[in-house]
Design a protein around this motif. Structure first.
Motif, PDB file in Angstrom:
ATOM      1  N   THR A  73      -1.412  39.645 -13.459  1.00 14.00           N
ATOM      2  CA  THR A  73      -1.203  38.738 -14.595  1.00 14.00           C
ATOM      3  C   THR A  73      -0.585  39.546 -15.723  1.00 14.00           C
ATOM      4  N   GLY A  74       0.509  39.055 -16.238  1.00 13.16           N
ATOM      5  CA  GLY A  74       1.205  39.755 -17.308  1.00 13.16           C
ATOM      6  C   GLY A  74       0.559  39.493 -18.666  1.00 13.16           C
ATOM      7  N   PRO A  75       0.977  40.226 -19.678  1.00 10.98           N
ATOM      8  CA  PRO A  75       0.436  40.020 -21.018  1.00 10.98           C
ATOM      9  C   PRO A  75       0.745  38.634 -21.569  1.00 10.98           C
ATOM     10  N   ASP A  76       1.702  37.933 -20.946  1.00 11.47           N
ATOM     11  CA  ASP A  76       2.031  36.578 -21.374  1.00 11.47           C
ATOM     12  C   ASP A  76       1.115  35.529 -20.743  1.00 11.47           C
ATOM     13  N   GLY A  77       0.158  35.979 -19.910  1.00  6.41           N
ATOM     14  CA  GLY A  77      -0.786  35.073 -19.284  1.00  6.41           C
ATOM     15  C   GLY A  77      -0.315  34.464 -17.978  1.00  6.41           C
ATOM     16  N   GLN A  78       0.931  34.727 -17.584  1.00  3.58           N
ATOM     17  CA  GLN A  78       1.458  34.182 -16.331  1.00  3.58           C
ATOM     18  C   GLN A  78       1.141  35.118 -15.175  1.00  3.58           C
ATOM     19  N   THR A  79       1.027  34.534 -13.981  1.00  2.00           N
ATOM     20  CA  THR A  79       0.780  35.317 -12.776  1.00  2.00           C
ATOM     21  C   THR A  79       2.110  35.606 -12.105  1.00  2.00           C
ATOM     22  N   TYR A  80       2.297  36.851 -11.701  1.00  3.69           N
ATOM     23  CA  TYR A  80       3.521  37.285 -11.039  1.00  3.69           C
ATOM     24  C   TYR A  80       3.182  37.724  -9.619  1.00  3.69           C
ATOM     25  N   TRP A  81       4.158  37.637  -8.726  1.00  5.44           N
ATOM     26  CA  TRP A  81       4.013  38.076  -7.341  1.00  5.44           C
ATOM     27  C   TRP A  81       4.770  39.400  -7.223  1.00  5.44           C
ATOM     28  N   MET A  82       4.074  40.458  -6.789  1.00  2.00           N
ATOM     29  CA  MET A  82       4.698  41.779  -6.716  1.00  2.00           C
ATOM     30  C   MET A  82       4.431  42.391  -5.352  1.00  2.00           C
ATOM     31  N   GLN A  83       5.480  42.974  -4.752  1.00  3.15           N
ATOM     32  CA  GLN A  83       5.340  43.615  -3.454  1.00  3.15           C
ATOM     33  C   GLN A  83       6.094  44.946  -3.456  1.00  3.15           C
ATOM     34  N   VAL A  84       5.474  45.926  -2.786  1.00  7.79           N
ATOM     35  CA  VAL A  84       6.050  47.266  -2.692  1.00  7.79           C
ATOM     36  C   VAL A  84       6.479  47.497  -1.251  1.00  7.79           C
ATOM     37  N   ASP A  85       7.694  47.989  -1.086  1.00  6.58           N
ATOM     38  CA  ASP A  85       8.201  48.317   0.239  1.00  6.58           C
ATOM     39  C   ASP A  85       8.588  49.795   0.239  1.00  6.58           C
ATOM     40  N   GLY A  86       7.957  50.557   1.119  1.00  4.17           N
ATOM     41  CA  GLY A  86       8.259  51.977   1.239  1.00  4.17           C
ATOM     42  C   GLY A  86       8.964  52.240   2.559  1.00  4.17           C
ATOM     43  N   ALA A  87       9.900  53.169   2.550  1.00  2.00           N
ATOM     44  CA  ALA A  87      10.638  53.486   3.769  1.00  2.00           C
ATOM     45  C   ALA A  87      11.131  54.931   3.716  1.00  2.00           C
ATOM     46  N   TRP A  88      11.330  55.489   4.899  1.00  2.99           N
ATOM     47  CA  TRP A  88      11.947  56.808   5.010  1.00  2.99           C
ATOM     48  C   TRP A  88      13.455  56.613   5.066  1.00  2.99           C
ATOM     49  N   THR A  89      14.182  57.530   4.449  1.00  5.87           N
ATOM     50  CA  THR A  89      15.633  57.526   4.532  1.00  5.87           C
ATOM     51  C   THR A  89      16.116  58.959   4.339  1.00  5.87           C
ATOM     52  N   CYS A  90      17.405  59.156   4.359  1.00  9.17           N
ATOM     53  CA  CYS A  90      17.982  60.491   4.152  1.00  9.17           C
ATOM     54  C   CYS A  90      18.908  60.462   2.953  1.00  9.17           C
ATOM     55  N   ALA A  91      18.843  61.524   2.160  1.00  5.11           N
ATOM     56  CA  ALA A  91      19.746  61.635   1.023  1.00  5.11           C
ATOM     57  C   ALA A  91      21.182  61.763   1.521  1.00  5.11           C
ATOM     58  N   PRO A 103      14.247  57.546  12.995  1.00  8.20           N
ATOM     59  CA  PRO A 103      12.795  57.442  12.851  1.00  8.20           C
ATOM     60  C   PRO A 103      12.064  58.240  13.919  1.00  8.20           C
ATOM     61  N   GLY A 104      10.922  58.775  13.533  1.00 10.79           N
ATOM     62  CA  GLY A 104      10.066  59.507  14.462  1.00 10.79           C
ATOM     63  C   GLY A 104       8.887  58.636  14.858  1.00 10.79           C
ATOM     64  N   PRO A 105       7.874  59.232  15.473  1.00 10.98           N
ATOM     65  CA  PRO A 105       6.666  58.474  15.807  1.00 10.98           C
ATOM     66  C   PRO A 105       6.026  57.931  14.531  1.00 10.98           C
ATOM     67  N   PRO A 106       5.238  56.851  14.625  1.00  7.65           N
ATOM     68  CA  PRO A 106       4.597  56.288  13.430  1.00  7.65           C
ATOM     69  C   PRO A 106       3.808  57.352  12.656  1.00  7.65           C
ATOM     70  N   GLY A 107       3.970  57.325  11.345  1.00  6.10           N
ATOM     71  CA  GLY A 107       3.271  58.275  10.484  1.00  6.10           C
ATOM     72  C   GLY A 107       4.034  59.564  10.257  1.00  6.10           C
ATOM     73  N   THR A 108       5.190  59.743  10.895  1.00  9.71           N
ATOM     74  CA  THR A 108       6.000  60.949  10.694  1.00  9.71           C
ATOM     75  C   THR A 108       7.307  60.567  10.010  1.00  9.71           C
ATOM     76  N   PRO A 109       7.908  61.517   9.311  1.00  9.97           N
ATOM     77  CA  PRO A 109       9.119  61.188   8.563  1.00  9.97           C
ATOM     78  C   PRO A 109      10.366  60.993   9.420  1.00  9.97           C
ATOM     79  N   GLY A 110      10.366  61.458  10.643  1.00  9.09           N
ATOM     80  CA  GLY A 110      11.575  61.416  11.448  1.00  9.09           C
ATOM     81  C   GLY A 110      12.482  62.571  11.081  1.00  9.09           C
ATOM     82  N   SER A 111      13.771  62.402  11.340  1.00  9.97           N
ATOM     83  CA  SER A 111      14.715  63.479  11.045  1.00  9.97           C
ATOM     84  C   SER A 111      16.024  62.908  10.524  1.00  9.97           C
ATOM     85  N   CYS A 112      16.806  63.808   9.926  1.00 12.45           N
ATOM     86  CA  CYS A 112      18.107  63.435   9.378  1.00 12.45           C
ATOM     87  C   CYS A 112      19.192  64.168  10.139  1.00 12.45           C
ATOM     88  N   SER A 113      20.283  63.494  10.418  1.00 12.31           N
ATOM     89  CA  SER A 113      21.419  64.142  11.066  1.00 12.31           C
ATOM     90  C   SER A 113      22.636  63.985  10.174  1.00 12.31           C
TER      91      SER A 113
END
Length: 156
Positions: A85-103, A109-119
């Motif tokens: 709930t924001g300071p304006d009293g309204q309810t907002y829907w918020m979702q976080v999405d995390g992912a591995w990537t390469c700069a 991708p590697g096995p679940p829970g591992t970062p994998g590798s970059c080529s």
């Protein structure tokens, strides 16, 4: 003769006719309607800006919590939504999405829970990318704000 001329001039400029009065009122009502429309569209714009600003503040607060956390505690998958709930009293829907990537290069991708590798050349290490999405109240509501940040293991 001069007296007659004066009376004729006075009769010609006795006042406005009914048609002139109606035309003046119509022009004035169009002007007033334009002012009212301008004010109401201004109110709509201010409300939209207030809602978007609040959504951005909520996303910034969440991202700051992730910036203070350790690299290993950052999520690497889609998280369940929250409804702050924001300071304006309204309810907002918020979702976080995390992912591995390469700069640089392509992420494998590697096995679940591992970062994998970059080529690629030059080779880089996997980094975490977090995207926070804020909507107006529900998952299907209007998108208000999106914030993305990249986290590297070398920085914490």
């Amino acid at each position: 003769m001069p007296v007659r001329r004066l009376k004729t001039c006075l009769r010609v400029e006795e006042g406005m006719t009914l048609i002139e009065l109606l035309i003046a009122m119509a022009v004035m009502s169009i002007g007033i309607a334009a002012l009212v429309a301008g004010f109401s569209s201004g109110i709509v714009s201010i409300n939209r800006a207030r809602t978007t600003s609040t959504a951005g503040t909520l996303a910034d607060q969440q991202m700051e919590l992730y910036r203070q956390a350790s690299f290993t505690s950052l999520p690497t998958a889609l998280q369940g939504p929250t409804t702050p709930t924001g300071p304006d009293g309204q309810t907002y829907w918020m979702q976080v999405d995390g992912a591995w990537t390469c700069a640089l290069g392509t992420h494998s991708p590697g096995p679940p829970g591992t970062p994998g590798s970059c080529s690629g050349t030059p080779a880089s290490r996997p980094v975490k990318v977090l995207t926070i999405t804020v909507r107006a109240g529900s998952a299907s509501a209007k998108l208000l704000f999106t914030e993305t940040a990249t986290f590297d293991s070398s920085t914490g």
